[in-house]
Design an enzyme around this catalytic site. Sequence first.
Site, PDB file in Angstrom:
ATOM      1  N   GLU A 100       0.838  -1.210  -0.214  1.00 24.08           N
ATOM      2  CA  GLU A 100       0.009   0.136  -0.042  1.00 24.08           C
ATOM      3  C   GLU A 100       0.566   1.488   0.031  1.00 24.08           C
ATOM      4  OE1 GLU A 100      -2.716   0.823   3.209  1.00 24.08           O
ATOM      5  OE2 GLU A 100      -3.792   2.006   2.354  1.00 24.08           O
TER       6      GLU A 100
ATOM      7  N   GLU B 110     -10.110   3.836   6.078  1.00 27.24           N
ATOM      8  CA  GLU B 110      -9.003   4.408   7.261  1.00 27.24           C
ATOM      9  C   GLU B 110     -10.137   5.105   8.451  1.00 27.24           C
ATOM     10  OE1 GLU B 110      -6.838   3.067   7.680  1.00 27.24           O
ATOM     11  OE2 GLU B 110      -5.932   2.467   6.047  1.00 27.24           O
TER      12      GLU B 110
ATOM     13  N   GLY C 219       2.760   2.301  10.717  1.00 29.40           N
ATOM     14  CA  GLY C 219       2.561   1.598  12.199  1.00 29.40           C
ATOM     15  C   GLY C 219       2.600   0.119  11.778  1.00 29.40           C
ATOM     16  N   ALA C 220       1.498  -0.100  11.066  1.00 27.09           N
ATOM     17  CA  ALA C 220       1.552  -1.327  10.381  1.00 27.09           C
ATOM     18  C   ALA C 220       0.609  -1.569   9.235  1.00 27.09           C
ATOM     19  CB  ALA C 220       0.669  -2.346  11.668  1.00 27.09           C
ATOM     20  N   MET C 221       0.199  -2.762   8.593  1.00 31.79           N
ATOM     21  CA  MET C 221      -0.516  -2.968   7.548  1.00 31.79           C
ATOM     22  C   MET C 221      -1.392  -4.135   7.558  1.00 31.79           C
ATOM     23  SD  MET C 221      -0.775  -1.667   4.676  1.00 31.79           S
ATOM     24  CE  MET C 221      -2.026  -2.585   3.434  1.00 31.79           C
ATOM     25  N   GLU C 222      -2.488  -4.010   7.004  1.00 32.63           N
ATOM     26  CA  GLU C 222      -3.665  -5.130   7.120  1.00 32.63           C
ATOM     27  C   GLU C 222      -3.503  -6.130   6.039  1.00 32.63           C
ATOM     28  OE1 GLU C 222      -3.984  -1.542   6.334  1.00 32.63           O
ATOM     29  OE2 GLU C 222      -5.511  -1.394   4.721  1.00 32.63           O
ATOM     30  N   ASN C 223      -2.523  -6.194   5.199  1.00 36.43           N
ATOM     31  CA  ASN C 223      -2.623  -7.729   4.007  1.00 36.43           C
ATOM     32  C   ASN C 223      -3.442  -8.800   4.673  1.00 36.43           C
ATOM     33  OD1 ASN C 223      -0.181  -5.980   3.244  1.00 36.43           O
ATOM     34  ND2 ASN C 223       0.854  -6.724   5.026  1.00 36.43           N
TER      35      ASN C 223
ATOM     36  N   HIS D 270      -6.942  -2.329  15.014  1.00 33.73           N
ATOM     37  CA  HIS D 270      -7.111  -1.799  13.721  1.00 33.73           C
ATOM     38  C   HIS D 270      -6.918  -2.588  12.417  1.00 33.73           C
ATOM     39  CE1 HIS D 270      -6.913   2.144  11.160  1.00 33.73           C
ATOM     40  NE2 HIS D 270      -5.954   1.531  10.542  1.00 33.73           N
ATOM     41  N   GLU D 271      -5.731  -3.147  12.465  1.00 39.48           N
ATOM     42  CA  GLU D 271      -5.289  -4.012  11.235  1.00 39.48           C
ATOM     43  C   GLU D 271      -6.192  -5.141  11.046  1.00 39.48           C
ATOM     44  OE1 GLU D 271      -3.377  -2.334   9.591  1.00 39.48           O
ATOM     45  OE2 GLU D 271      -2.507  -0.915  10.946  1.00 39.48           O
TER      46      GLU D 271
HETATM   47  N1  0A1 Z   1      -3.234   0.867   5.959  1.00 40.55           N
HETATM   48  C1  0A1 Z   1      -2.273   0.915   6.849  1.00 40.55           C
HETATM   49  C2  0A1 Z   1      -1.391   2.128   6.836  1.00 40.55           C
HETATM   50  C3  0A1 Z   1      -0.201   2.094   5.989  1.00 40.55           C
HETATM   51  C4  0A1 Z   1      -0.001   2.933   4.748  1.00 40.55           C
HETATM   52  C5  0A1 Z   1       0.798   2.851   4.073  1.00 40.55           C
HETATM   53  C6  0A1 Z   1       1.935   2.131   4.206  1.00 40.55           C
HETATM   54  O1  0A1 Z   1       3.189   2.218   3.661  1.00 40.55           O
HETATM   55  C7  0A1 Z   1       4.285   2.131   3.903  1.00 40.55           C
HETATM   56  C8  0A1 Z   1       1.966   1.110   5.543  1.00 40.55           C
HETATM   57  C9  0A1 Z   1       0.902   1.336   6.360  1.00 40.55           C
HETATM   58  C10 0A1 Z   1      -3.273   1.327   8.320  1.00 40.55           C
HETATM   59  O2  0A1 Z   1      -4.060   2.109   8.138  1.00 40.55           O
HETATM   60  O3  0A1 Z   1      -2.706   0.645   9.219  1.00 40.55           O
HETATM   61 ZN    ZN Z   2      -5.901   1.717   8.797  1.00 35.00          ZN
END
Ligand code: 0A1
Ligand code: ZN
Length: 881
Positions: free
Chosen positions: A128, A327, A268-272, A304-305
């Site tokens: 993302e 978001e 912070g983190a990523m919701e894959n 959140h994730e």
């Molecule tokens: N979707 C994630 C946030 C996120 C966006 C971009 C990134 O790239 C480096 C990483 C994470 C969330 O809302 O937690």
């Molecule tokens: Zn998010």
Amino acid sequence: MVVDSGRVYRIEDYRPSDYLIPRTRLTFRLDPDATQVVAELDVERRHGAPLDAALTLDGDGLELVSLTLDGRKPAAGTYDASPDRLLLKRLPVKDAFTLRIETRLAPAANAALMGLYLSNGIYCTQCEAEGFRRITYFLDRPDLLSVYTVRVEADRAAAPVLLSNGNLAETGDLDGGRHFAVWHDPHPKPSYLFALVAGDLGRLGDSFTTASGREVELGIYVEHGKEPRAAYAMDALKRSMTWDEEVFGLEYDLDVFNIVAVPDFNMGAMENKGLNIFNDKYVLADAETATDADYANIEAIVAHEYFHNWTGNRITCRDWFQLCLKEGLTVFRDREFSADQRSRAVERIGDVRALRAHQFPEDQGPLAHPVRPRRYREINNFYTATVYEKGAEVVRMIRTVVGADAFRDGMRLYVERHDGQAVTIEEFVRAFEDASGRDLAQFALWYHQAGTPNIAISESFDAGAGTLTLDIEQTVPPTPSETRKRLMHIPLAFGLLDEEGNPLAWQGAEGAAVEDGVIHVRKRRHHVRFHGLRQRPVVSINRGFSAPVTIAHQRPPHDRLLLARRDDDLFGRWEALNTLVTEALIGAFRTILGGGEPEFAPELVALAGEIASDAALEPAYRALALTLPSETDVAREIGNQIDPDAIHAARQKLIVEIARTNVDAFAEARASMRDGRPFSPDAENAGRRALANVLLDYLAAASDAPQETASAYADATNMTDRFAALGILAHRFAGRPESVDALADFERRYGGDPLVMDKWFHIQATVPGPQTLDTVRRLKQHAAFSLRNPNRVRSLIGAFANANQTGFHRRDGESYRFFAETVLAVDGFNPQVAARLATALRSWRLLEPERQAAARSALLMLAEPEGLSSDLRDIVDRTLA
Ligand code: 0A1
Ligand code: ZN
């Protein structure tokens, strides 16, 4: 790196792709310097698309090794590959074909941390928003949903763990000490949710049975030896899964849910899907290394994730303009979760403080944009407080406007209608209109208009007639590219109170819709008249912060003090106190600028002592109430001609006065909070520690002697207490032996733990005063520091720029120059982190003239080089515009 092209993306240019990719098969042969990626894409022409439509796949810095179409190399002239796109022309007239695309990557050389990279020897991905195109050529857009099958091959010794999205389908050995795993994700998803992890990791395992009986295997992968530090995150995950079933009726939908913690991560983190990847800061915690704030963040971010699995993954965004669709809604959900797990009032106050600290300055400055923007140059720059936090406030307001029941129905309808789709904010809002039967057209302006609305209120009471009239006027200030604003629908929750703080009965209201304790402001002006009042009421308004607005309320000072003592809405009580204190600090600031000695109202100073000892209030609330607005908060409320040194002096003066006046009450309250119970991170115990530590700071200010704090540091049995004591020593007693010794001790104890060293960097970077620039320069050379790791950069450089008003805004501009050099250095390899850092200068126009000129020179320094990343160029141009 994408150098800025100047291109602007516009929402009205959206159109669906001519081709679909229903299935994607990926094979990764992992190697640090030469990873082979084979993508086999089943492509279909969309029904109704022109037969001769070309197919343009996105790329970013890619090297095409080979290409076939249905097994054959396409003829010369029918395709064109460059690092940033693969164009295919004269495609077969038949409706479906398969492309096989081979690319080569060097994950070890990827310092931007987008696409496939190595973090401390672990292969991981971040896709993302537009990172997938750094892995292979693809229709890298969120509305293009595909079913993925992923085969990962790697050296078994270097990477015993091989993970991707979905469920594990197959594993096996290969020649040459290598092995493989195949993962299949049955849920169609956009490319930004793709993920892969491979490496030598430890695992904490658990399981969860969903409401309908699905057995889910849970895994958290961390560096070997750190598995016990993942226990709290696992607990938070299971609580999140239960909560989403109970509150939203949403269940998990795969057999596996994995979380991986990596030390190098931009956000912070990523919701894959099924494979969340986390900044390890938001996974690892134990009493010795994490503060209560860390625990609370972990709980919130894990939730959140996880919540994104429905709000984001099952229902995703049509395009990146709709980012708030996932978001804002998901932040709203994680906040509700935290409020349910902890204290609702404390959570709300914390959220509002954060909104004002991060979102208000954004909305009131050059980077202002609507929650649902219509233009962007660089999407990475729109992961903002406006999209996330104001976006969450807008969802919260929908609930206020339609009511809790219709809100629940609307959410159910949204999920039913749009499961498996990529949708827009309009479709989200329509679900609530349909569920409630209300017209939300005016309300929806919250998504489309930037700027913090202002509400002006004045009151008049007619004792003879028994009526109270509230004159309410809204204004929405102009923001970049939107000079004319339309009137908004602003829901103001309110209460009319008597002198004891009890609700006062009234018989009817006219002049605005008043329903269920909410005044619906929809016109420019309302004269809202309440009848049947036997005495003049004290008005508690915008209760619970029902709308994210600023309020200028003309009222007798007495009212505010009464609310600060007695409002039965605890948010309102805190808000009244906060307003009183802020006004006192602004008064003191002006007195100091004028060369005088500030004085503070004795009732206000005494109130702090009452609050500290008020056993009817939970300790966490008392801690918040006793925490003065930060220097940045005060600067924001002053609004222009800011001189940070005078703000610092005013604030310290008030702290000392409150401390000296209430020293006995504070000492007693502190003692009562320290009960020698074993450490537990729960909200109640965390609240007790928070109050004890706020009071420790006051006691240090009262005595102006470091001994008690030095003992607290030495005796600490957990990181919350140790960190708090270290902060007081370093900030209040900078340079004194107690402070120097404690800093050295901390470094000795935790030198080998990067996350804890971040706390050490942070504390030193935020020591008030101009000399801190030298400290920051020195620490930048420290062995534990690295510009390549985003957490290190944020804890030293970010903290200095955002949380050290007197250090960063040195009058001579030296800090700005140092900062600009550092940002440019980071931009050379990690544009996202550089661009985010640079936003620290966004409020430069509010400074007094000398600092303003110096800040502007630093911005011009940033604007000067050619070949800036599109990320940094976008921020700098908008900041200077
Ligand atoms: N979707 C994630 C946030 C996120 C966006 C971009 C990134 O790239 C480096 C990483 C994470 C969330 O809302 O937690
Ligand atoms: Zn998010």
